[in-house]
Scaffold this active site. Structure first.
Site, PDB file in Angstrom:
ATOM      1  N   LYS A   1       0.861  -1.186   0.000  1.00 33.60           N
ATOM      2  CA  LYS A   1       0.000   0.000   0.000  1.00 33.60           C
ATOM      3  C   LYS A   1       0.897   1.236   0.000  1.00 33.60           C
ATOM      4  O   LYS A   1       1.977   1.228   0.593  1.00 33.60           O
ATOM      5  CB  LYS A   1      -0.880  -0.034   1.252  1.00 33.60           C
ATOM      6  CG  LYS A   1      -1.976   1.027   1.316  1.00 33.60           C
ATOM      7  CD  LYS A   1      -2.834   0.834   2.583  1.00 33.60           C
ATOM      8  CE  LYS A   1      -3.955   1.874   2.662  1.00 33.60           C
ATOM      9  NZ  LYS A   1      -4.821   1.663   3.850  1.00 33.60           N
TER      10      LYS A   1
ATOM     11  N   SER B   1     -10.192  -0.962   7.003  1.00 36.56           N
ATOM     12  CA  SER B   1      -9.580  -0.626   5.716  1.00 36.56           C
ATOM     13  C   SER B   1      -8.878  -1.772   5.004  1.00 36.56           C
ATOM     14  O   SER B   1      -8.498  -1.637   3.847  1.00 36.56           O
ATOM     15  CB  SER B   1      -8.590   0.522   5.873  1.00 36.56           C
ATOM     16  OG  SER B   1      -9.266   1.754   5.893  1.00 36.56           O
TER      17      SER B   1
ATOM     18  N   SER C   1      -9.717   1.678   2.942  1.00 34.60           N
ATOM     19  CA  SER C   1      -8.800   2.506   2.181  1.00 34.60           C
ATOM     20  C   SER C   1      -7.754   1.710   1.401  1.00 34.60           C
ATOM     21  O   SER C   1      -7.119   2.249   0.492  1.00 34.60           O
ATOM     22  CB  SER C   1      -8.077   3.467   3.132  1.00 34.60           C
ATOM     23  OG  SER C   1      -7.316   2.745   4.065  1.00 34.60           O
TER      24      SER C   1
END
Lengths: 476, 468
Positions: B58, B157, B133
């Protein structure tokens, strides 16, 4: 009108640790700008604080020396504000749970002892150092994250002298603990003073002014004396003192307005989520407390007891720890404590001031021997100071020096007497002059005797014998 | 899956992964930055639990020398000067990072619609969102380009996008994986999590990622267990609590049916499955409590983004103006809104009744959940009422009554710090939907074991929407 002066002091003191408060970057004063930094000190995204155990230890030492209650549950908080010297946009400090509470330190002013109470001591991190040039600002992050303790006094001081004594007492204590360099001129100890006046006997505090960035203890006193006079004049003239932050201008010898008190800043303090509360091991705290370095007060008492020095000598020696340490080493050899003290404060200090050099390099045994030779009158003061001391400072054995230079003082009365008689014989005119009351003639004859003895005759004995012989001549 | 890799096929596999990842990015916009793997291949260790396995990180994971933006304009040019602890661990295990993935700006969102490079699309239906996210990481694992991707989980997330994209999303216990080097959102809620397509891979990955890190004082000293060796799908006698409030809130009949079937199968495998209800008042407080704590911490955490030392700087007449201009230009409107909420909650006159009150409510919720898990091995619920929402369903990042419990119950995993995992339980209209299980602190083994059993039941191990 008569006023009570109320003074409280906040001191920020950099702790002498190998690494930063919350990172593993080194703490080195005077290093090239931005070389003692890592990602944590620069507040890079994703970095996290890690508490420096050595800094906690030093804070505990300070709390112990200043008689504070120690909170064994160490917690940190965030103080939030935006400023370009604050990399993370918050400072990690101990707002809600300071490591120490309710202590005191004793000061001495005009032979009166007074306790100044300490409200709290907490740990935090220093900011970066900014240099504002004409149209740019340079930032050195070496200082960012340096461990600090803030020591907050109660408003227990009433004049500049007491305030200066308080700062000096703290400075000495922290120095003897070995926890900080405590150099005000380098900023490793920084002092903010709050001063207010109130009508004598009133229990309502007046409006205070904060004086920031005082760079010496002398200036603490001068700034307060000035500020007290300034506020007094305002109040006497029926005016109000406005709350403000001021600084002391050395050239003007005045406190100068920096900024008026704006609305109180809300720092939005909240507990630091990346540091869980740390419960200190009781045994660890006790071990630190049991192993505390000797504090100035203890040493003062020891010097009085062991060396019989007077208060003045002791306080001058103690004020310079390295000098006092050297004195103690010299005293392992020297027999006369008072004389050794005089030598340390006088000749040795003077020599170092003039020639430079380090107390730590002195051969204390040789220095002790030299002082013993003077004490035993084997060497005149002037020869000891002018001829032998410089050699001792070069690590030369004073006995060898005295031998080589033929400096050993002659105190043998019969040997000196024969020279005295010789001189009296040769200097008939001087004897005549002396008879006629010319004192200079005596000095001249002493000089002649010293010259003939190659300076080795004990001058006091020479003087005594000359006077005796001259009396005989006159009486005949 | 991890077992498909070996020393002989490393280069070919990594090249293949890069080709697929580029394809996946064209289709779903799941990548921010591709990483040239040649140096990693040259310095790869001789052995390791993830030897030669191409992975994705990420874009809030700091990678030394590789741009890390957290999909925020203010970090658009940010190249970290250090590696996150997990990056070092993954390297030591032999994993090869091939890309940094799309995410909601600064991980603050549940949709991946707030990224500065645009939305990440759902591989199963590109008219739908990936969830956020960690949307890019979920999508790229679902696409089959990589078998493993790092995410971060502050609200849900990792677990929500895992549900929407049909992959395994793991959020271990708070403190199990070091957070050092992860651009934070909310420190007390942030967890490093990750995506795989099998429970076995998930169990191996935790062995690589977990462990004490002296750079993260909140990381645990507990020994890392041999999760993969001890993996055992036999759940006879395991006590599973159905999260009844969530179940009751389900409106999608298909979700209910899939979940009901799963429960029946768990019982059939010998698990004791019972319903447990929580105090409804507390559950309704989850979202506001979360918003306050997360935004209060976030506003402080992101105060370092000022354009002074790194990131995008906008000019101004003095340092203060530079900071204001940089921050104004650097953050999206949702982020700015959250900072305002966070700041408001921390003001001295509000802090007690907002931030501190939220922390107290959090504590009550944690105690409620703990009581349940004192009696059960696992709490189970659908990860969501429905499959991934359509891209124009903007309400997801707003406070609203509609979604209060069913859509936000996984925040419990962040409040408690307990290990929590989502894995696919079925497909509705060709799109996956996940089931969430939450276990006791540091009982990841039980979580994996129950997960392995669910995997057997659903047959959805290695589910992917493979890019051609």
């Amino acid at each position: 009108m008569e006023y009570d002066v109320v003074i409280g002091i906040e001191i920020h003191c950099e702790l002498k640790t190998a690494t930063k408060m919350f990172s593993s970057a080194p703490c080195i004063f005077g290093a090239k700008a931005n070389t003692c930094v890592n990602e944590v000190d620069l507040g890079h995204p994703g970095t996290m604080p890690c508490v420096n155990k050595e800094a906690v230890k030093k804070a505990i030492q300070i709390c112990t020396a200043l008689h504070l209650e120690i909170d064994s549950l160490v917690k940190f908080d965030r103080k939030n504000y935006y400023y370009s010297d604050l990399p993370k946009g918050f400072q990690i400090t101990q707002q809600f749970h300071p490591i120490g509470k309710n202590g005191y330190i004793k000061i001495n002013v005009d032979k009166e002892e007074k306790k100044i109470r300490i409200n709290r001591i907490h740990m935090e991190e220093d900011t970066a150092k900014q240099f504002h040039l004409n149209d740019i600002t340079l930032i050195d992050y070496n200082r960012a994250g340096t461990p600090l303790v803030e020591i907050v006094s109660e408003p227990d001081m009433q004049n500049g002298k007491e305030a200066a004594a308080y700062v000096e007492a703290l400075r000495q204590t922290l120095y003897y603990l070995g926890v900080s360099d405590v150099k005000m001129e380098e900023g490793s100890m920084r002092c903010d003073v709050n001063v207010s006046l109130k009508p004598k006997g009133s229990n309502v505090f007046g409006t205070k002014n904060e004086i920031k960035n005082l760079n010496s203890i002398a200036n603490v006193q001068k700034a307060i004396d000035y500020e007290v006079a300034r506020q007094k004049a305002l109040l006497d003239a029926g005016k109000n003192v406005e709350q403000a932050t001021r600084r002391y201008d050395e050239a003007l010898k005045e406190t100068v307005l920096m900024r008026k008190k704006e609305g109180t800043v809300d720092y939005k303090f909240f507990p630091e989520p990346n540091i869980f509360p740390i419960l200190l091991d009781d045994a660890w705290i006790k071990a630190i407390q049991a192993d505390l370095p000797e504090l100035p007060d203890v040493r003062k008492a020891r010097y009085a007891k062991d060396y019989g020095l007077n208060d003045y000598d002791i306080s001058v020696l103690i004020a310079n720890k390295e000098l006092a340490d050297t004195y103690e080493k010299v005293m392992k050899t020297a027999n006369n404590a008072k004389m050794a003290c005089n030598w340390m404060l006088g000749e040795v200090s003077a020599w170092l001031n003039k020639n430079g050099g380090n107390l730590a390099n002195i051969n204390c045994e040789y220095l002790g021997q030299l002082i013993n030779m003077v004490d035993a009158k084997e060497l005149s003061n002037s020869q000891a100071k002018d001829v032998v001391l410089p050699e001792v400072m070069k690590n030369n054995d004073p006995k060898v020096v005295v031998e080589a230079k033929g400096l050993k003082q002659v105190s043998d009365t019969s040997a000196i007497l024969s020279i005295v008689l010789e001189v009296l014989n040769e200097q008939a005119q001087s004897v005549e002059d002396y008879k006629n009351g010319k004192d200079r003639a005596l000095k001249f004859m002493v000089g002649q005797v010293m010259k003939k003895s190659k300076g080795q005759a004990n001058p006091q004995i020479v003087n005594k014998l000359l006077l005796e012989e001259l009396a005989k001549i006159i009486n005949n | 899956m991890f077992k498909d890799y070996n020393l002989e096929n490393v280069k070919a596999k990594v090249s293949e992964a890069l080709v697929k990842a580029k394809k996946s990015n064209e289709l779903y916009n799941d990548v921010v930055t591709f990483v040239d793997p040649s140096e990693q291949l040259a310095t790869m260790p001789k052995s390791g639990k993830m030897l030669g396995i191409p992975i994705a990180l990420k874009d809030n994971v700091c990678t030394k020398g590789i741009k890390t933006t957290a999909c925020s304009n203010i970090l658009n040019d940010y190249v970290p000067i250090y590696d996150a602890t997990i990056v070092k661990k993954l390297k030591d295990a032999g994993a090869i990072t091939i890309c940094k993935t799309n995410m909601d700006e600064l991980a603050m969102g549940g949709t991946n619609l707030t990224s500065n490079i645009g939305a990440c699309l759902n591989p199963w239906d590109t008219s739908r969102m990936s969830g956020g996210s960690s949307g890019g990481s979920a999508a790229i694992v679902a696409s089959g380009a990589v078998d493993f991707a790092i995410g971060s989980d502050t609200g849900d997330s990792v677990r929500k996008p895992a549900s929407y994209c049909g992959v395994v999303g793991v959020k271990p216990t708070y403190g199990r994986i070091s957070r050092y080097g992860i651009i934070p959102y909310s420190s007390s809620l942030d967890h490093v999590g990750y995506f795989t397509r099998s429970i076995y891979d998930a169990s191996v990955a935790l062995e690589v990622l977990a462990g004490r890190d002296d750079l993260d004082m909140t990381s645990s000293n507990r020994e890392v267990e041999a999760y993969s060796d001890n993996l055992n799908s036999d759940i006879r006698g395991k006590k599973i609590a159905i999260f009844k409030n969530v179940y009751d809130g389900l409106t999608n009949e298909q979700t209910k049916e899939i979940f009901g079937k799963l429960l029946a199968n768990l019982k059939a495998k010998g698990a004791i499955v019972e319903e447990v209800s929580f105090d409804e008042q507390l559950l309704k407080a989850i979202l506001p409590t979360y918003y306050l704590i997360a935004n209060c911490e976030a506003t402080a955490n992101h105060s370092n983004l000022d354009g002074i030392r790194f990131g995008v700087r906008k000019d101004g007449k003095d340092v203060e103006e530079i900071m204001i201009n940089s921050r104004t230009a650097g953050f999206g409107s949702l982020i700015r809104k959250r900072f305002v909420i966070g700041s408001y909650g921390l003001f001295v006159e509000n802090q007690e009744k907002l931030f501190r009150q939220a922390q107290r409510v959090r504590r009550l919720i944690v105690e409620e959940v703990k009581r349940c898990l004192d009696n059960y091995d696992c709490l189970i619920a659908p990860a969501s009422n429905d499959i991934a929402p359509k891209l124009d369903d903007h309400g997801r990042d707003e406070l609203s009554n509609e979604y209060l419990i069913v859509e936000n119950h996984m925040i419990i995993g962040n409040f408690t710090g307990y290990p929590s995992m989502t894995l696919p339980m079925g497909l509705i209209d060709g799109c996956p939907i996940g089931v969430n299980i939450t276990c006791r602190a540091f009982d990841e083994q039980t979580m994996f074991n129950i997960g392995a059993s669910i995997e057997e039941i659903t047959g959805l191990k290695d589910l992917k929407k493979e890019v051609a």
